[in-house]
Design a protein around this motif. Structure first.
Motif, PDB file in Angstrom:
ATOM      1  N   VAL A  41     -13.356 -49.483  27.741  1.00  0.00           N
ATOM      2  CA  VAL A  41     -13.559 -50.566  28.703  1.00  0.00           C
ATOM      3  C   VAL A  41     -13.334 -51.866  27.939  1.00  0.00           C
ATOM      4  CG1 VAL A  41     -16.069 -50.601  28.304  1.00  0.00           C
ATOM      5  CG2 VAL A  41     -15.173 -51.526  30.411  1.00  0.00           C
ATOM      6  N   GLY A  42     -12.736 -52.848  28.587  1.00  0.00           N
ATOM      7  CA  GLY A  42     -12.375 -54.090  27.893  1.00  0.00           C
ATOM      8  C   GLY A  42     -13.584 -54.986  27.653  1.00  0.00           C
ATOM      9  N   LEU A  43     -13.532 -55.705  26.548  1.00  0.00           N
ATOM     10  CA  LEU A  43     -14.528 -56.750  26.293  1.00  0.00           C
ATOM     11  C   LEU A  43     -13.913 -58.091  26.652  1.00  0.00           C
ATOM     12  CD1 LEU A  43     -15.952 -55.602  22.812  1.00  0.00           C
ATOM     13  CD2 LEU A  43     -16.917 -55.190  25.100  1.00  0.00           C
ATOM     14  N   ALA A  44     -14.769 -59.046  27.036  1.00  0.00           N
ATOM     15  CA  ALA A  44     -14.296 -60.386  27.389  1.00  0.00           C
ATOM     16  C   ALA A  44     -14.758 -61.379  26.329  1.00  0.00           C
ATOM     17  CB  ALA A  44     -14.866 -60.779  28.749  1.00  0.00           C
ATOM     18  N   THR A 133     -27.048 -50.897  23.957  1.00  0.00           N
ATOM     19  CA  THR A 133     -25.603 -51.117  24.105  1.00  0.00           C
ATOM     20  C   THR A 133     -25.255 -51.103  25.589  1.00  0.00           C
ATOM     21  OG1 THR A 133     -25.241 -49.978  22.007  1.00  0.00           O
ATOM     22  CG2 THR A 133     -23.329 -50.235  23.442  1.00  0.00           C
ATOM     23  N   GLU A 134     -24.806 -52.254  26.112  1.00  0.00           N
ATOM     24  CA  GLU A 134     -24.612 -52.335  27.561  1.00  0.00           C
ATOM     25  C   GLU A 134     -23.325 -51.657  28.018  1.00  0.00           C
ATOM     26  OE1 GLU A 134     -27.088 -56.342  28.713  1.00  0.00           O
ATOM     27  OE2 GLU A 134     -24.990 -56.577  28.126  1.00  0.00           O
ATOM     28  N   ARG A 135     -22.267 -51.734  27.187  1.00  0.00           N
ATOM     29  CA  ARG A 135     -20.985 -51.252  27.720  1.00  0.00           C
ATOM     30  C   ARG A 135     -20.379 -50.109  26.922  1.00  0.00           C
ATOM     31  NH1 ARG A 135     -17.746 -56.378  29.309  1.00  0.00           N
ATOM     32  NH2 ARG A 135     -16.690 -54.911  30.637  1.00  0.00           N
ATOM     33  N   LYS A 136     -20.315 -50.245  25.585  1.00  0.00           N
ATOM     34  CA  LYS A 136     -19.672 -49.130  24.880  1.00  0.00           C
ATOM     35  C   LYS A 136     -20.061 -49.096  23.403  1.00  0.00           C
ATOM     36  CE  LYS A 136     -15.357 -51.668  24.060  1.00  0.00           C
ATOM     37  NZ  LYS A 136     -13.912 -51.659  24.232  1.00  0.00           N
ATOM     38  N   GLU A 154     -22.806 -34.706  22.584  1.00  0.00           N
ATOM     39  CA  GLU A 154     -23.931 -35.576  22.205  1.00  0.00           C
ATOM     40  C   GLU A 154     -23.822 -36.943  22.893  1.00  0.00           C
ATOM     41  OE1 GLU A 154     -24.108 -33.599  17.732  1.00  0.00           O
ATOM     42  OE2 GLU A 154     -23.573 -35.704  17.965  1.00  0.00           O
ATOM     43  N   LEU A 155     -22.602 -37.449  22.997  1.00  0.00           N
ATOM     44  CA  LEU A 155     -22.411 -38.760  23.642  1.00  0.00           C
ATOM     45  C   LEU A 155     -22.753 -38.679  25.125  1.00  0.00           C
ATOM     46  CD1 LEU A 155     -19.111 -39.830  21.836  1.00  0.00           C
ATOM     47  CD2 LEU A 155     -21.295 -41.055  21.732  1.00  0.00           C
ATOM     48  N   THR A 156     -22.318 -37.614  25.777  1.00  0.00           N
ATOM     49  CA  THR A 156     -22.610 -37.460  27.211  1.00  0.00           C
ATOM     50  C   THR A 156     -24.111 -37.390  27.434  1.00  0.00           C
ATOM     51  OG1 THR A 156     -20.554 -36.221  27.404  1.00  0.00           O
ATOM     52  CG2 THR A 156     -22.085 -36.046  29.240  1.00  0.00           C
ATOM     53  N   ILE A 196      -1.064 -33.228  16.327  1.00  0.00           N
ATOM     54  CA  ILE A 196      -0.584 -32.470  15.157  1.00  0.00           C
ATOM     55  C   ILE A 196      -0.850 -33.288  13.885  1.00  0.00           C
ATOM     56  CG2 ILE A 196       1.494 -31.597  13.991  1.00  0.00           C
ATOM     57  CD1 ILE A 196       2.543 -30.872  16.817  1.00  0.00           C
ATOM     58  N   ALA A 197      -0.536 -34.587  13.937  1.00  0.00           N
ATOM     59  CA  ALA A 197      -0.763 -35.447  12.757  1.00  0.00           C
ATOM     60  C   ALA A 197      -2.244 -35.450  12.376  1.00  0.00           C
ATOM     61  CB  ALA A 197      -0.276 -36.859  13.042  1.00  0.00           C
ATOM     62  N   LEU A 198      -3.118 -35.427  13.389  1.00  0.00           N
ATOM     63  CA  LEU A 198      -4.559 -35.480  13.122  1.00  0.00           C
ATOM     64  C   LEU A 198      -5.083 -34.205  12.459  1.00  0.00           C
ATOM     65  CD1 LEU A 198      -5.606 -37.324  16.350  1.00  0.00           C
ATOM     66  CD2 LEU A 198      -6.412 -37.961  14.075  1.00  0.00           C
ATOM     67  N   ARG A 199      -4.312 -33.120  12.551  1.00  0.00           N
ATOM     68  CA  ARG A 199      -4.753 -31.898  11.853  1.00  0.00           C
ATOM     69  C   ARG A 199      -4.666 -32.091  10.344  1.00  0.00           C
ATOM     70  NH1 ARG A 199      -1.207 -27.607  14.964  1.00  0.00           N
ATOM     71  NH2 ARG A 199      -1.978 -28.015  17.044  1.00  0.00           N
ATOM     72  N   MET A 200      -3.806 -33.031   9.912  1.00  0.00           N
ATOM     73  CA  MET A 200      -3.594 -33.203   8.468  1.00  0.00           C
ATOM     74  C   MET A 200      -4.207 -34.490   7.925  1.00  0.00           C
ATOM     75  SD  MET A 200       0.298 -31.900   8.463  1.00  0.00           S
ATOM     76  CE  MET A 200       0.573 -32.251  10.160  1.00  0.00           C
ATOM     77  N   ARG A 201      -4.161 -35.562   8.710  1.00  0.00           N
ATOM     78  CA  ARG A 201      -4.552 -36.900   8.223  1.00  0.00           C
ATOM     79  C   ARG A 201      -5.096 -37.741   9.356  1.00  0.00           C
ATOM     80  NH1 ARG A 201      -1.133 -40.828   4.432  1.00  0.00           N
ATOM     81  NH2 ARG A 201      -3.020 -42.001   4.832  1.00  0.00           N
ATOM     82  N   PHE A 202      -5.592 -38.881   8.999  1.00  0.00           N
ATOM     83  CA  PHE A 202      -5.980 -39.921   9.962  1.00  0.00           C
ATOM     84  C   PHE A 202      -7.256 -39.565  10.742  1.00  0.00           C
ATOM     85  CE2 PHE A 202      -1.237 -40.385   9.742  1.00  0.00           C
ATOM     86  CZ  PHE A 202      -1.230 -41.554   9.006  1.00  0.00           C
ATOM     87  N   THR A 203      -7.657 -40.512  11.571  1.00  0.00           N
ATOM     88  CA  THR A 203      -8.920 -40.360  12.310  1.00  0.00           C
ATOM     89  C   THR A 203      -8.704 -40.745  13.775  1.00  0.00           C
ATOM     90  OG1 THR A 203      -9.493 -42.652  11.762  1.00  0.00           O
ATOM     91  CG2 THR A 203     -10.401 -40.941  10.336  1.00  0.00           C
ATOM     92  N   TYR A 204      -9.715 -40.439  14.581  1.00  0.00           N
ATOM     93  CA  TYR A 204      -9.780 -40.968  15.949  1.00  0.00           C
ATOM     94  C   TYR A 204     -10.626 -42.231  15.945  1.00  0.00           C
ATOM     95  CZ  TYR A 204      -8.236 -36.701  18.407  1.00  0.00           C
ATOM     96  OH  TYR A 204      -7.525 -35.640  18.897  1.00  0.00           O
ATOM     97  N   LEU A 205     -10.319 -43.164  16.836  1.00  0.00           N
ATOM     98  CA  LEU A 205     -11.314 -44.151  17.233  1.00  0.00           C
ATOM     99  C   LEU A 205     -11.902 -43.647  18.546  1.00  0.00           C
ATOM    100  CD1 LEU A 205     -10.774 -46.113  14.975  1.00  0.00           C
ATOM    101  CD2 LEU A 205     -10.608 -47.920  16.662  1.00  0.00           C
ATOM    102  N   VAL A 206     -13.211 -43.648  18.618  1.00  0.00           N
ATOM    103  CA  VAL A 206     -13.904 -43.134  19.792  1.00  0.00           C
ATOM    104  C   VAL A 206     -14.469 -44.329  20.562  1.00  0.00           C
ATOM    105  CG1 VAL A 206     -15.776 -41.629  20.584  1.00  0.00           C
ATOM    106  CG2 VAL A 206     -14.574 -41.100  18.439  1.00  0.00           C
ATOM    107  N   GLY A 207     -14.103 -44.450  21.830  1.00  0.00           N
ATOM    108  CA  GLY A 207     -14.672 -45.492  22.682  1.00  0.00           C
ATOM    109  C   GLY A 207     -15.546 -44.803  23.722  1.00  0.00           C
ATOM    110  N   ALA A 208     -16.870 -44.896  23.545  1.00  0.00           N
ATOM    111  CA  ALA A 208     -17.812 -44.181  24.421  1.00  0.00           C
ATOM    112  C   ALA A 208     -18.457 -45.200  25.357  1.00  0.00           C
ATOM    113  CB  ALA A 208     -18.867 -43.476  23.566  1.00  0.00           C
ATOM    114  N   VAL A 209     -18.200 -45.014  26.664  1.00  0.00           N
ATOM    115  CA  VAL A 209     -18.576 -46.029  27.654  1.00  0.00           C
ATOM    116  C   VAL A 209     -19.879 -45.620  28.340  1.00  0.00           C
ATOM    117  CG1 VAL A 209     -17.791 -47.226  29.742  1.00  0.00           C
ATOM    118  CG2 VAL A 209     -16.125 -46.524  27.991  1.00  0.00           C
ATOM    119  N   ARG A 210     -20.804 -46.559  28.531  1.00  0.00           N
ATOM    120  CA  ARG A 210     -22.090 -46.279  29.186  1.00  0.00           C
ATOM    121  C   ARG A 210     -21.889 -45.923  30.649  1.00  0.00           C
ATOM    122  NH1 ARG A 210     -26.923 -48.215  28.049  1.00  0.00           N
ATOM    123  NH2 ARG A 210     -27.430 -46.678  29.610  1.00  0.00           N
ATOM    124  N   GLY A 211     -22.793 -45.076  31.124  1.00  0.00           N
ATOM    125  CA  GLY A 211     -22.814 -44.781  32.554  1.00  0.00           C
ATOM    126  C   GLY A 211     -22.081 -43.505  32.886  1.00  0.00           C
TER     127      GLY A 211
END
Ligand SMILES: C[S@@+](CC[C@H](N)C(=O)[O-])C[C@H]1O[C@@H](n2cnc3c(N)ncnc32)[C@H](O)[C@@H]1O
Length: 211
Positions: A41-44, A133-136, A154-156, A196-211
């Motif tokens: 969700v976008g921040l302002a 945390t009001e939004r995410k 766990e987030l849910t 496929i790339a994530l199986r070897m390297r790199f990460t996720y960014l997780v955006g967990a939204v309230r509600g």
């Protein structure tokens, strides 16, 4: 690593942390800040971001540049001092433990980068974060280190009803030309190829939204 060793390590690295930890800190942290502002969700402008385990506040520079307000929290005194010096007069930076810290007023977004492994009990941390945390909640997650489905459950349960996972491919320890960064950022949105790339390297960014 023991708590004492961890404290020593971060105390020694605090001055100039972002410059040393990121080969191209501007490209890396600007991309992270763009996703903090947009993922899930976008921040302002004017929304407040609470950055737990903020290090020397390098991300803060890029969030402030987007018109967001920033509060950093870190458990290492030298990191807090470095962040206060960097962000002097433009942001609050407090000494605190992400397992217990609570802001004095709710924030639009809470972030935790390269530090989710410092939660004593990750599910309990998510439940506590949901109370202020009001939004995410936005954090990075290595899918080779954690079972993504466990984290989503766990987030849910904590009250973050919608989660957006975004592959994050700007490298931490390699400086690349702008064109290569553009290609990697396009690859982040490529679905199966990105997974496929994530199986070897790199990460996720997780955006967990309230509600
Ligand atoms: C790998 S650094 C990441 C710093 C910054 N978030 C970044 O992405 O560059 C981890 C940070 O977490 C902080 N830290 C470790 N345990 C913590 C805790 N329990 N509460 C708050 N900060 C903690 C350390 O002092 C250090 O600044």
């Amino acid at each position: 690593m023991s708590d004492d060793a961890k404290t020593d390590q971060y105390a020694r690295q605090a001055a100039g942390w972002s410059d040393a930890a990121y080969a191209d800190g501007d490209a890396y942290l600007a991309h992270r800040a763009a996703l903090v502002a947009s993922l899930g969700v976008g921040l302002a402008r004017g929304d407040e971001v609470l950055d737990l385990a903020c290090g020397d506040g390098g991300l803060g520079e890029h969030l402030l540049a987007r018109g967001l307000r920033y509060t950093g929290v870190d458990s290492e005194r030298a990191m807090v001092a470095a962040a206060r010096e960097r962000l002097a007069g433009r942001a609050r930076v407090e000494l605190g433990d992400l397992n217990t810290f609570e802001p004095d007023r709710p924030v639009a977004a809470t972030t935790v980068f390269r530090a989710i492994y410092y939660t004593d009990d990750r599910a309990a941390f998510f439940r506590r974060a949901a109370t202020f945390t009001e939004r995410k909640l936005v954090f990075d997650l290595n899918p080779r280190q954690y079972r993504v489905d466990d984290v989503l459950d766990e987030l849910t349960t904590a009250g973050f009803g919608r989660v957006e996972l975004r592959p994050f491919f700007v490298p931490q320890t390699k400086r690349l030309p702008l064109t290569a960064i553009g290609v990697l950022q396009a690859l982040e949105r490529s679905g199966p190829l990105a997974r496929i790339a994530l199986r070897m390297r790199f990460t996720y960014l997780v955006g967990a939204v309230r509600g």
